[in-house]
Design an enzyme around this catalytic site. Structure first.
Site, PDB file in Angstrom:
ATOM      1  N   GLU A  99      -1.177 -33.977  -9.863  1.00 45.79           N
ATOM      2  CA  GLU A  99      -1.043 -35.409 -10.140  1.00 45.79           C
ATOM      3  C   GLU A  99      -0.284 -36.155  -9.062  1.00 45.79           C
ATOM      4  OE1 GLU A  99      -0.785 -33.102 -12.299  1.00 45.79           O
ATOM      5  OE2 GLU A  99      -2.274 -33.615 -13.815  1.00 45.79           O
ATOM      6  N   HIS A 146       1.651 -33.691 -24.969  1.00 43.87           N
ATOM      7  CA  HIS A 146       0.490 -34.568 -24.887  1.00 43.87           C
ATOM      8  C   HIS A 146       0.665 -35.823 -25.719  1.00 43.87           C
ATOM      9  CE1 HIS A 146      -1.146 -30.647 -23.739  1.00 43.87           C
ATOM     10  NE2 HIS A 146      -2.045 -31.310 -23.074  1.00 43.87           N
TER      11      HIS A 146
END
Lengths: 380, 407
Positions: B143, B212
């Site tokens: 990322e 998450h």
């Protein structure tokens, strides 16, 4: 069952064109340079060295807060810069002002940046030596190490999409290769087939961390293969070798649309920065040795002089002229006004939003109420 | 038929979101609620305005039965004079993205599995086939690196949209977002612009586990130089996506994992939502409820109950998380004098905390009661369904809070 050994018996050889005395090595792959290019290269290397010593001294005198030198790495800076075109986009770490110098950044502009005055291209927002110039395709330097490497892949991706005859060139030091961004950037560049040239200045030291404590591989060049990247190890103190290698790398990167890794071996002669005293972790002898006997500038000078393209007189003239220009530039930069208060709030966004406009108003009111607590030489 | 302007799904074609000018309905302010008959405004489909007061029976038959626009909402859509087309929120995002990619060849997408897989929430489905895999780029899993790549591409003329598979993963990109994305325009003296859009699903889903279920808006809100918006309906999702792509500033667009399948009818013609504007969902008189993203729906559900009990809440979807639309919010507070903030962020350091501070600083004089902020607890989101449900603010809590606030 065979394990691949952790290191090969012999280290990867180093590409060189000139020997330690500046003599052309017989049979080396060498791109002949014209007198014009050679003299330009040499005089820029000298300019860089003089600029570094004068500005370093100025910092020591307390005229501005911070500086870092490129002493010992002039050949990498100028050799690589000379091999690139003006369209190639540079993403430096922070020890590559020579590339900017080569492209035409003036001594006055360098001085303005370190003094952070209102004439600075960066409007006084970054620390000294964090130069940047969109016009010269040189991204503004950002302090965190290796952040520019994935950005270089993005730039290359952009150039590839626009089908430009240019590549991205990202520099890093040996220390920067430990950062996660280094690995991901190389991996990405290979997968995306992006035209990036990664130039790693392996100068032996990351502040006080010696390369033996930074990695256990044979330098950086062997890491290229791990990502599927063509790599080369070059003698970073040989200006002609750097020039030849980077030129070839650039050609490969653009025509074959692939990344290339160039490891340039060199030595960081100066301290890491003005906040460092490297005698604390290395011997004076070591520094002296690399400063005098392995100096890239002397080595290249020998070759240029032997071609009949340079003389002692030109040397003295050049050095004193540059020094004079620098002292002049420093004086002018020191006297130039600092950026106005509005520059504290502009460019955060394209247009200042209401909260920033309000904060600016509040600050101006405070300064008006308590003028004695604020510097008088800053325009409000 | 008079339509109560609940604005759920905001599907009117009058004008994007703020077609309801709250200023027009500023009536004399009354500081105490006791003895005041609950009343509400009725906006007729012909545009005329009535005042109805305390007519419980009339009110019940005019209530919209669904707090969430799962079907083409009859009341809202009859006031729309154009046809429009129905789609789900993720399709609206895709439509906005596709329109911008058609309009400007510099717009490109990068992220994990966005290309041939079509994106883990199908936002980019079909785009790689249409635009090629150079404009819809699949990246390896790093990322920080693909965000950095997006920044590098943005600086040299492209307009990338970086997708985080889940907003939580963008914590790995924090360095690039904070030190480079937010800063480079400033530190380069305005030389380099970063017109990047960073988007992805965040928020608490259905048992996705703590990593998450992050609410990244809390962590990013301090970074100078970026803008943050949160979409909540197909209409504003498409509008905000388009606006974010066209903006010269770096914009972080927060989507919510549970809202991707919301259906709404949106206009056929092109439109953009303003990045810095809040959306008036339901005008009212008694209390201002500020919310965004998924909590909007919990609030609207609570609003149903509240209206039945005789309250008239004004619900505003703040949409713009950085900067706050203090204009719309302020006008509302000046009218109702009571504020309830309902958010999904954690109590400490969330959007609600900043909003509370901003409101207190600017509208302190207009408040009759302290600001109440309902947020998630300061705990990692547990996996067990029952536990997870209790970390998210539920409609019942909202109703109780309003009742207490309006005492």
């Amino acid at each position: 069952m065979r394990f691949i050994p952790e290191s090969s018996e012999k280290r990867v050889p180093c590409f060189r064109v000139l020997d330690d005395n500046g003599e052309l090595i017989k049979g080396s792959d060498f791109q002949q340079v014209s007198k014009e290019v050679a003299v330009k290269m040499y005089s820029h290397m000298v300019t860089l060295q003089v600029m570094d010593s004068v500005l370093y001294e100025a910092q020591r005198q307390g005229r501005f807060s911070f500086y870092l030198t490129t002493i010992g790495e002039e050949a990498i800076n100028i050799g690589s810069a000379a091999a690139l075109s003006a369209d190639d986009f540079i993403l430096p770490q922070y020890r590559e002002p020579g590339v900017l110098l080569w492209r035409g950044y003036t001594l006055q502009q360098f001085a303005n940046q370190v003094f952070a005055n209102k004439a600075d291209d960066g409007k006084g927002r970054q620390m000294p030596i964090h130069y940047g110039s969109k016009k010269l395709n040189y991204i503004t330097i950002s302090s965190p190490i290796a952040t520019q490497l994935p950005q270089a892949v993005g730039v290359a991706y952009s150039l590839k999409m626009e089908k430009k005859d240019a590549c991205a060139v990202a520099y890093t030091g040996d220390g920067g290769t430990s950062e996660g961004d280094f690995h991901a950037a190389l991996n990405f560049a290979a997968v995306m087939e992006a035209p990036v040239v990664f130039i790693c200045r392996n100068n032996g030291w990351a502040i006080s961390t010696n390369i033996s404590e930074q990695f256990r591989s044979d330098g950086i060049v062997v890491k290229g293969r791990a990502y599927g990247i063509r790599s080369i190890r070059v003698d970073g103190n040989d200006a002609l070798a750097v020039y030849t290698a980077v030129q070839a790398a650039r050609e490969m990167a653009i025509s074959e649309k692939r990344p290339v890794l160039v490891e340039a071996l060199t030595y960081r002669v100066g301290h890491h920065s003005t906040s460092d005293d490297s005698t604390k972790y290395r011997t004076l002898d070591e520094i002296e040795y690399w400063k005098t006997e392995r100096s890239p500038i002397n080595r290249f000078r020998n070759w240029v002089e032997r071609q009949g393209w340079w003389s002692e007189q030109e040397e003295t003239e050049l050095r004193s002229s540059i020094k004079k220009q620098l002292l002049q530039a420093i004086q002018v930069a020191e006297k130039t006004e600092k950026p106005a208060i509005t520059e504290l709030f502009s460019d955060v966004y394209d247009v200042p939003p209401s909260n920033l406009a309000e904060q600016e108003k509040q600050l101006k009111e405070i300064i008006q109420t308590y003028p004695q607590d604020y510097p008088t030489d800053v325009p409000v | 038929m008079a339509a109560i302007f609940l604005g759920v799904g905001a599907a009117t074609a009058l004008s994007p979101s703020n077609c309801f000018d709250s200023k027009k309905f500023q009536l004399s302010t009354r500081r105490s609620l006791s003895g005041r008959k609950p009343w509400f405004l009725v906006v007729r489909s012909d545009g005329s305005v009535n005042l109805g007061s305390n007519q419980r029976s009339r009110r019940t038959q005019q209530l919209i039965t669904n707090a969430v626009a799962t079907k083409a909402d009859s009341a809202a859509s009859t006031s729309a004079s154009k046809q429009g087309h129905e789609l789900l929120l993720f399709e609206a995002l895709r439509e906005g993205l596709e329109e911008e990619m058609d309009r400007d060849p510099h717009v490109c997408v990068m992220g994990e599995d966005v290309g041939h897989y079509g994106g883990s929430y199908k936002v980019t489905k079909g785009l790689a086939d249409k635009y090629g895999d150079l404009r819809v780029l699949d990246t390896p899993i790093a990322e920080n690196s693909f965000t950095g790549m997006g920044i590098g591409a943005a600086m040299t003329g492209l307009r990338p949209i970086v997708e985080g598979m889940n907003m939580g993963f963008l914590l790995l990109a924090f360095n690039q977002i904070s030190n480079n994305c937010g800063m480079l325009h400033y530190t380069s003296g305005g030389q380099f612009t970063i017109p990047i859009v960073i988007r992805g699903p965040g928020g608490v889903g259905r048992q996705l586990g703590a990593e998450h279920s992050q609410r990244l808006e809390s962590y990013f809100q301090s970074i100078p130089g970026i803008q943050m918006v949160a979409c909540s309906t197909p209409y504003n999702a498409k509008g905000l996506m388009k606006a974010a792509i066209r903006s010269e500033n770096p914009v972080i667009l927060f989507e919510h994992v549970l809202l991707y399948n919301l259906k709404e009818r949106i206009p056929d013609e092109e439109y953009i939502c303003n990045l810095e504007e809040a959306e008036m969902v339901r005008p009212g008189e008694h209390v201002t409820i500020l919310t965004y993203s998924r909590m909007r729906y919990h609030v609207m559900q609570a609003a149903k109950t509240l209206v039945n009990k005789g309250y008239d809440p004004e619900v505003i979807d703040i949409r713009s998380l950085k900067p706050f639309d203090l204009y719309t919010i302020g006008n509302s507070i000046k009218k109702t004098h009571r504020v309830l903030i309902v958010e999904e962020c954690m109590r400490t350091g969330g959007i609600g905390a900043s909003l509370t501070a901003a409101i207190t600083e600017n509208f302190h004089d207009y408040l009759d009661a302290p600001i109440v902020c309902l947020s998630s607890q300061d705990v990692p989101t547990p996996y067990a369904g029952t536990l997870e449900e209790w970390t998210v603010v539920q409609p019942a809590q909202i109703v109780t809070a309003v009742e207490q606030l309006c005492q």
